[in-house]
Each structure stands twice: as structure tokens, then as C-alpha cells.
Design a protein around this motif. Structure first.
Motif, PDB file in Angstrom:
ATOM      1  N   VAL A  31       0.822  -1.409  -0.068  1.00 19.45           N
ATOM      2  CA  VAL A  31       0.003  -0.120  -0.008  1.00 19.45           C
ATOM      3  C   VAL A  31       0.920   1.112  -0.091  1.00 19.45           C
ATOM      4  CG1 VAL A  31      -1.726   1.349   1.439  1.00 19.45           C
ATOM      5  CG2 VAL A  31      -2.096  -1.116   1.234  1.00 19.45           C
ATOM      6  N   ALA A  32       1.920   1.192   0.811  1.00 23.91           N
ATOM      7  CA  ALA A  32       2.891   2.332   0.800  1.00 23.91           C
ATOM      8  C   ALA A  32       3.552   2.839  -0.487  1.00 23.91           C
ATOM      9  CB  ALA A  32       4.013   2.279   1.882  1.00 23.91           C
ATOM     10  N   ILE A  33       3.939   1.873  -1.314  1.00 24.33           N
ATOM     11  CA  ILE A  33       4.745   2.121  -2.464  1.00 24.33           C
ATOM     12  C   ILE A  33       3.789   3.103  -3.375  1.00 24.33           C
ATOM     13  CG2 ILE A  33       5.417   1.009  -4.837  1.00 24.33           C
ATOM     14  CD1 ILE A  33       6.355  -1.213  -3.061  1.00 24.33           C
ATOM     15  N   PRO A  34       2.433   2.795  -3.783  1.00 20.52           N
ATOM     16  CA  PRO A  34       1.864   3.875  -4.776  1.00 20.52           C
ATOM     17  C   PRO A  34       1.773   4.877  -3.988  1.00 20.52           C
ATOM     18  CG  PRO A  34       0.392   2.040  -3.838  1.00 20.52           C
ATOM     19  CD  PRO A  34       1.741   1.690  -3.430  1.00 20.52           C
ATOM     20  N   ILE A  35       1.350   5.120  -2.729  1.00 20.00           N
ATOM     21  CA  ILE A  35       1.257   6.350  -2.062  1.00 20.00           C
ATOM     22  C   ILE A  35       2.566   7.246  -2.129  1.00 20.00           C
ATOM     23  CG2 ILE A  35       0.809   7.496   0.212  1.00 20.00           C
ATOM     24  CD1 ILE A  35      -0.668   5.303   0.828  1.00 20.00           C
ATOM     25  N   LEU A  36       3.798   6.828  -2.053  1.00 15.81           N
ATOM     26  CA  LEU A  36       5.134   7.408  -2.125  1.00 15.81           C
ATOM     27  C   LEU A  36       5.245   7.901  -3.466  1.00 15.81           C
ATOM     28  CD1 LEU A  36       7.435   4.949   0.122  1.00 15.81           C
ATOM     29  CD2 LEU A  36       6.554   7.467   0.539  1.00 15.81           C
ATOM     30  N   ILE A  37       4.970   7.055  -4.453  1.00 16.80           N
ATOM     31  CA  ILE A  37       4.995   7.243  -5.841  1.00 16.80           C
ATOM     32  C   ILE A  37       3.983   8.655  -6.264  1.00 16.80           C
ATOM     33  CG2 ILE A  37       4.431   6.765  -8.279  1.00 16.80           C
ATOM     34  CD1 ILE A  37       5.079   3.925  -7.395  1.00 16.80           C
ATOM     35  N   LEU A  38       3.005   8.670  -5.583  1.00 18.57           N
ATOM     36  CA  LEU A  38       1.920   9.755  -5.778  1.00 18.57           C
ATOM     37  C   LEU A  38       2.679  11.054  -4.906  1.00 18.57           C
ATOM     38  CD1 LEU A  38      -1.491   8.322  -4.896  1.00 18.57           C
ATOM     39  CD2 LEU A  38      -0.737   9.015  -7.265  1.00 18.57           C
ATOM     40  N   TYR A  39       3.427  10.836  -4.018  1.00 17.35           N
ATOM     41  CA  TYR A  39       4.069  12.176  -3.225  1.00 17.35           C
ATOM     42  C   TYR A  39       5.120  12.707  -4.092  1.00 17.35           C
ATOM     43  CZ  TYR A  39       5.858  14.963   0.308  1.00 17.35           C
ATOM     44  OH  TYR A  39       6.424  15.829   1.238  1.00 17.35           O
ATOM     45  N   GLN A  40       5.989  11.769  -4.803  1.00 18.08           N
ATOM     46  CA  GLN A  40       6.854  12.098  -5.692  1.00 18.08           C
ATOM     47  C   GLN A  40       6.238  12.927  -6.969  1.00 18.08           C
ATOM     48  OE1 GLN A  40      10.244  11.896  -4.983  1.00 18.08           O
ATOM     49  NE2 GLN A  40      10.470  13.220  -6.555  1.00 18.08           N
ATOM     50  N   VAL A  41       5.193  12.613  -7.245  1.00 18.17           N
ATOM     51  CA  VAL A  41       4.775  13.066  -8.525  1.00 18.17           C
ATOM     52  C   VAL A  41       3.692  14.315  -8.088  1.00 18.17           C
ATOM     53  CG1 VAL A  41       2.497  12.739 -10.036  1.00 18.17           C
ATOM     54  CG2 VAL A  41       3.779  10.776  -9.580  1.00 18.17           C
ATOM     55  N   SER A  42       3.469  14.498  -6.889  1.00 21.53           N
ATOM     56  CA  SER A  42       2.993  15.832  -6.154  1.00 21.53           C
ATOM     57  C   SER A  42       3.966  16.782  -6.185  1.00 21.53           C
ATOM     58  CB  SER A  42       2.305  15.462  -4.879  1.00 21.53           C
ATOM     59  OG  SER A  42       1.303  14.738  -5.203  1.00 21.53           O
ATOM     60  N   ILE A  43       5.488  16.162  -5.998  1.00 24.81           N
ATOM     61  CA  ILE A  43       6.338  17.258  -5.981  1.00 24.81           C
ATOM     62  C   ILE A  43       6.713  17.973  -7.319  1.00 24.81           C
ATOM     63  CG2 ILE A  43       9.041  17.366  -5.341  1.00 24.81           C
ATOM     64  CD1 ILE A  43       8.623  15.657  -3.176  1.00 24.81           C
ATOM     65  N   TYR A  44       6.629  16.886  -8.136  1.00 28.54           N
ATOM     66  CA  TYR A  44       6.887  17.495  -9.884  1.00 28.54           C
ATOM     67  C   TYR A  44       5.732  18.279 -10.185  1.00 28.54           C
ATOM     68  CZ  TYR A  44       7.466  16.867 -14.904  1.00 28.54           C
ATOM     69  OH  TYR A  44       7.495  17.259 -15.856  1.00 28.54           O
ATOM     70  N   ILE A  45       4.557  18.070  -9.797  1.00 30.94           N
ATOM     71  CA  ILE A  45       3.387  19.046 -10.072  1.00 30.94           C
ATOM     72  C   ILE A  45       3.593  20.306  -9.399  1.00 30.94           C
ATOM     73  CG2 ILE A  45       1.117  19.101  -9.907  1.00 30.94           C
ATOM     74  CD1 ILE A  45       0.506  16.390 -10.164  1.00 30.94           C
ATOM     75  N   SER A  46       3.756  20.357  -8.245  1.00 30.32           N
ATOM     76  CA  SER A  46       4.082  21.517  -7.589  1.00 30.32           C
ATOM     77  C   SER A  46       5.394  22.473  -8.305  1.00 30.32           C
ATOM     78  CB  SER A  46       4.626  21.310  -5.930  1.00 30.32           C
ATOM     79  OG  SER A  46       4.620  22.444  -5.410  1.00 30.32           O
TER      80      SER A  46
END
Length: 271
Positions: free
Chosen positions: A244-259
């Protein structure tokens, strides 16, 4: 009467506008929930109760992996050691109603986002509205991907772990229907909302509350938070939490890129 310009609207006008958007949202959810209630037998038998049966796709693939690694696994059991029961007079009716409402919300989610967007968009500049036209599609796609992740990953992992966990052979798992549906509902809904993280970060960056530097600075704290969140929405075994943690961490990294993209565009406009 023509609708007032957003700059001419008073606070009460905005509240009235919001009220009508919410009314349309509720009507949409109720209409879809009514159809879900009509087809409730199919929804329960083929969707809600499907993770109880060992031919569920998740168990099949995990069993193949376990056999490949030559390890014993409960994913290869012939049947799930639990019985779903109802112990209250209105238990099944309540389960039917709330499941229909949840189905109405899930299926109506794109329309809900559309109504909320119609309320927010008049306050944006023309170029901001133009660059945000894909908002409804992207947010809906992320939500449905999260719902599928919750249904095909979190839900079966939780059911399998909790159904096979035993403190004594004297205790049988006779699960109340409200408890079972509550697990499925929370897993699916939580995953769907968690997958909206990039959208949330996008808007927080737009209003200046979040920057890429802040997201990077607190990445290690976010990792701890993700692990805690994974422990809350999954059974307490390490493998499930990591999955479960892996996709959430990927989403967090994507969020940094979007920001970072949002901030870059804002600086370009300022110049």
C-alpha cells in the motif's frame, strides 16, 4: 434573470450559488443510488462479497507468486474461513441502503467534481481556467484508480489476513455484515481519496500554501506518515503495508513534480 458576474456577487449570493451546486450533487447521488439499490443483489453477490471467494483475481495471482517462491500461503486456501451473518432486524436493509449510497457517490464522482469546478472556476482567471480544463478528467481518473486499488489490493489483503488470523481453534469468524461492509467501504473510499493527493497539492501550490521545497524538506516525515496511514487502512502485516505504501510514495513524488511545474509557470507569468 441573468446570472451575476462573480465580482458583483455578495457573500450571500455565493452561498446561494453553492447551495444549488450541492443540491444538484445530492440529486445525482440519490438518482444513481436508487439504481444501485434496484440492482443490489448483483452488487452484493458479484462485487461486495466477491473478495470472500478464493477465485478472486488477487488471491489467484498472489497464490501463484507464493507457489513460485515455494512458500505456504493462505492465498492458496480452498475457502475463506469466515461466515457473514446478520444479527439485527434492520441489518441487511441498512447495509443495502448505505451500500447504494456509497455506489451513488462513487459512480457520480465525475459529476460531483464537475459541479464543484463550476462553483470554483468563475473566480479564476481565463488562462487559469484554460490550463485547468483537464481537471475533471484527471481527478476522476485518479479517484477511480484509487478505488480499484482499494478494491483489488487493500480489501482482499485485509480480508485474507483478518479471516485467517486466529487466537484459538475454539473461535470461529462469524463476521457481522456491517463490520464486513465497513471494511470494504473504508478501504475503497480511503484509497480513492488518497489518490487525489496530486490534485490537492496542485491547488495548495496555486494558493501559495505549499512549495516544492516544503515537500522535499518534509519528505522523510511524509514517509513516516505514509507508513502510519498504510498501517491504518491495511492489516498489521509488513507485506501489506509495503504494498500500500509504494503507490502512495509514488503519488507524493508526482505531487512534488506537479508543485514544481506550478511554481515555474507562476514565475514565468510574473516575468
Amino acid at each position: 434573470m441573468a446570472k451575476k458576474n462573480v465580482n458583483e456577487m455578495s457573500f450571500l449570493d455565493h452561498l446561494e450559488d453553492l447551495r444549488w451546486h450541492l443540491i444538484r450533487i445530492v440529486m445525482a447521488v440519490v438518482i444513481v443510488a436508487t439504481f444501485a439499490f434496484i440492482f443490489s443483489r448483483f452488487i452484493f453477490q458479484d462485487i461486495v462479497f466477491a473478495p470472500i471467494y478464493m477465485d478472486f483475481p488477487t488471491y489467484h495471482y498472489l497464490c501463484e507468486i507464493a507457489q513460485l517462491l515455494k512458500i505456504d500461503s493462505t492465498f492458496c486456501n480452498e475457502e475463506m474461513p469466515l461466515i457473514i451473518q446478520n444479527r439485527t432486524m434492520a441489518g441487511q436493509f441498512s447495509a443495502d441502503i448505505w451500500t447504494a449510497i456509497l455506489g451513488g457517490f462513487l459512480i457520480s464522482f465525475p459529476y460531483i467534481i464537475y459541479e464543484l469546478w463550476k462553483f470554483i472556476s468563475p473566480g479564476l482567471h481565463e488562462n487559469e481556467r484554460k490550463h485547468s480544463r483537464g481537471f475533471i478528467i484527471i481527478s476522476s481518473l485518479l479517484f477511480f484508480v484509487g478505488v480499484l486499488f482499494g478494491y483489488y489490493v487493500i480489501t482482499p489483503l485485509s480480508i485474507n489476513f483478518l479471516a485467517n488470523y486466529s487466537i484459538s481453534d475454539l473461535v470461529e469468524n462469524q463476521i457481522d455484515i456491517s463490520s464486513f461492509i465497513g471494511l470494504v467501504r473504508s478501504s475503497v473510499l480511503a484509497a480513492g481519496l488518497v489518490f487525489e493527493l496530486p490534485i490537492i497539492i496542485y491547488f495548495l501550490t496555486k494558493v501559495g500554501l505549499i512549495t516544492p521545497q516544503i515537500l522535499k524538506k518534509y519528505r522523510k516525515y511524509a514517509l513516516v506518515l505514509v507508513l502510519v496511514l498504510s498501517a491504518i487502512i491495511t492489516p498489521p502485516d509488513i507485506a501489506s503495508q509495503v504494498i500500500v505504501a509504494i503507490p502512495i510514495l509514488i503519488l507524493y513524488q508526482v505531487s512534488i513534480y506537479i508543485s514544481r511545474i506550478v511554481v515555474r509557470n507562476q514565475k514565468r507569468k510574473a516575468k
